[in-house]
Design an enzyme around this catalytic site. Structure first.
Site, PDB file in Angstrom:
ATOM      1  CG  ASP A  58      -0.325  -0.004   2.522  1.00 49.19           C
ATOM      2  OD1 ASP A  58       0.919  -0.021   2.581  1.00 49.19           O
ATOM      3  OD2 ASP A  58      -1.054   0.009   3.533  1.00 49.19           O
ATOM      4  CB  SER A  59       4.559   1.810  -0.042  1.00 51.95           C
ATOM      5  OG  SER A  59       4.814   0.678  -0.842  1.00 51.95           O
TER       6      SER A  59
ATOM      7  CG  ASP B 214       0.104  -4.150   1.964  1.00 52.71           C
ATOM      8  OD1 ASP B 214       0.095  -5.011   2.859  1.00 52.71           O
ATOM      9  OD2 ASP B 214       0.881  -3.163   1.959  1.00 52.71           O
TER      10      ASP B 214
ATOM     11  CE  LYS C 112       2.986  -5.915   3.727  1.00 54.06           C
ATOM     12  NZ  LYS C 112       2.457  -4.880   4.657  1.00 54.06           N
TER      13      LYS C 112
ATOM     14  CD  GLU D 276       0.492  -1.674   7.826  1.00 52.86           C
ATOM     15  OE1 GLU D 276       0.150  -0.937   8.781  1.00 52.86           O
ATOM     16  OE2 GLU D 276       1.004  -1.248   6.780  1.00 52.86           O
TER      17      GLU D 276
ATOM     18  CD  GLU E 288       7.871  -0.459   7.714  1.00 57.45           C
ATOM     19  OE1 GLU E 288       6.918  -1.173   7.331  1.00 57.45           O
ATOM     20  OE2 GLU E 288       8.055   0.704   7.308  1.00 57.45           O
TER      21      GLU E 288
HETATM   22  O1  KIV Z   1       3.455  -1.168   1.553  1.00 52.47           O
HETATM   23  C1  KIV Z   1       4.642  -1.514   1.578  1.00 52.47           C
HETATM   24  O2  KIV Z   1       5.441  -1.188   0.693  1.00 52.47           O
HETATM   25  C2  KIV Z   1       5.101  -2.296   2.716  1.00 52.47           C
HETATM   26  C3  KIV Z   1       6.569  -2.506   2.843  1.00 52.47           C
HETATM   27  C4  KIV Z   1       7.162  -1.331   3.526  1.00 52.47           C
HETATM   28  C5  KIV Z   1       6.892  -3.765   3.533  1.00 52.47           C
HETATM   29  O3  KIV Z   1       4.315  -2.709   3.504  1.00 52.47           O
END
Ligand code: KIV
Length: 283
Positions: free
Chosen positions: A45-46, A84, A114, A116, A181
């Site tokens: 989600d970055s 994500d 994934k 969090e 992280e």
């Molecule tokens: O969204 C992302 O890029 C991440 C990485 C920082 C692991 O979660």
């Protein structure tokens, strides 16, 4: 490279072979990652920040995430592709978390999701629904406000023990891997030893089972800020600006396009004849 499996990642951990993971958000990026034989791609989600220009990650929607997972899956058939779960797509209820995970798998086409935070019940339910889940502990950007901002996590005895406990609970719940992280590197080392699944570090030191970096960070394509844990392997952003400047200059001075970039169909004389004909009809 053959399609990377969870079992292969697990074996890499057991054999002490380090796992590499990088983010990617579109087809051409995915093709490059595939060529480099990186084992895992995270459609993170970055992308909200690197690709869509948001200040943080929370505004991203599941529809947007799916739209980015699809081209990555097409461009990178071999790496495991993880999507994500975006903020707000798994914090209402377990049913919502399963629904969102189903969408990333079914509509996006990724191999795993994934999420969090220390949410073992949510993880267990998604895994029971038949979907592979990667956890994410330490600095969790979606809830950075609660953590006091983008800061190193797990500092001090109690905080470290809490994260190790969270990791074990995620492992018991069925994650196949954990992203860790921004924590002290000794914590990264201990976590990699106490859980049986691969721990992939980002700012978690040298001793994790693998490492992940954000595509734009490691290539110098995002200059709003660069966390200390990022290594910039190339300055592609500067290269691109240089190319655009050259392009502009060559347009202005007439050296682009040159003859080799142009098509021939008829002669200058024929063209002048056509022009003269048009002009005479206009008069
Ligand atoms: O969204 C992302 O890029 C991440 C990485 C920082 C692991 O979660």
């Amino acid at each position: 490279m053959a399609k990377v499996t969870i079992q292969q990642l697990q074996k890499m951990k057991e054999d002490g072979e380090k796992i590499s993971m990088v983010t990617a958000y579109d087809f051409s990026q995915a093709v490059l990652v595939e060529k480099a034989e990186i084992e895992v791609i995270l459609v993170g989600d970055s992308l909200a920040m690197t690709t869509l220009g948001h200040e943080g990650t929370t505004a991203l929607t599941t529809d947007e995430m799916i739209a980015h997972i699809r081209p990555v899956v097409k461009g990178a058939p071999s790496p495991m592709v993880i999507g994500d779960l975006v903020f707000g797509s798994y914090n209402e209820s377990i049913a919502q978390a399963i629904h969102s995970s189903n969408r990333l798998i079914k509509e996006g086409g990724c191999d795993a999701v994934k999420l969090e935070g220390a949410l073992p019940d949510t993880v267990r339910a998604i895994v029971d629904a038949g979907i592979a889940v990667q956890g994410h502990l330490g600095l969790t950007p979606q809830t950075a406000v609660l953590l006091g901002g983008f800061k190193v996590q797990g500092k001090g005895h109690d905080a470290a023990l809490k994260l190790l406990d969270d990791a074990r609970r995620l492992e018991e719940a069925g994650v196949f891997s954990i992203v860790l992280e921004c924590v002290p590197e000794e914590l990264g080392r201990v976590m990699s030893q106490i859980v049986s699944v691969p721990v992939i570090g980002i700012g978690a030191g040298r001793f994790c089972d693998g490492q992940v970096l954000v595509f734009h960070d490691m290539l110098g394509l995002f200059d709003r800020f660069t966390p200390r844990f990022v290594k910039q392997y190339r300055q592609i952003g500067q290269e691109i600006v240089g190319a655009f400047q050259e392009f502009k200059e060559e347009i202005r001075n007439g050296s682009f396009p040159s003859e080799e970039h142009a098509f021939s169909g008829f002669s200058r004389e024929e063209a002048d004849g056509i022009l003269a004909g048009i002009k005479s009809r206009m008069n």
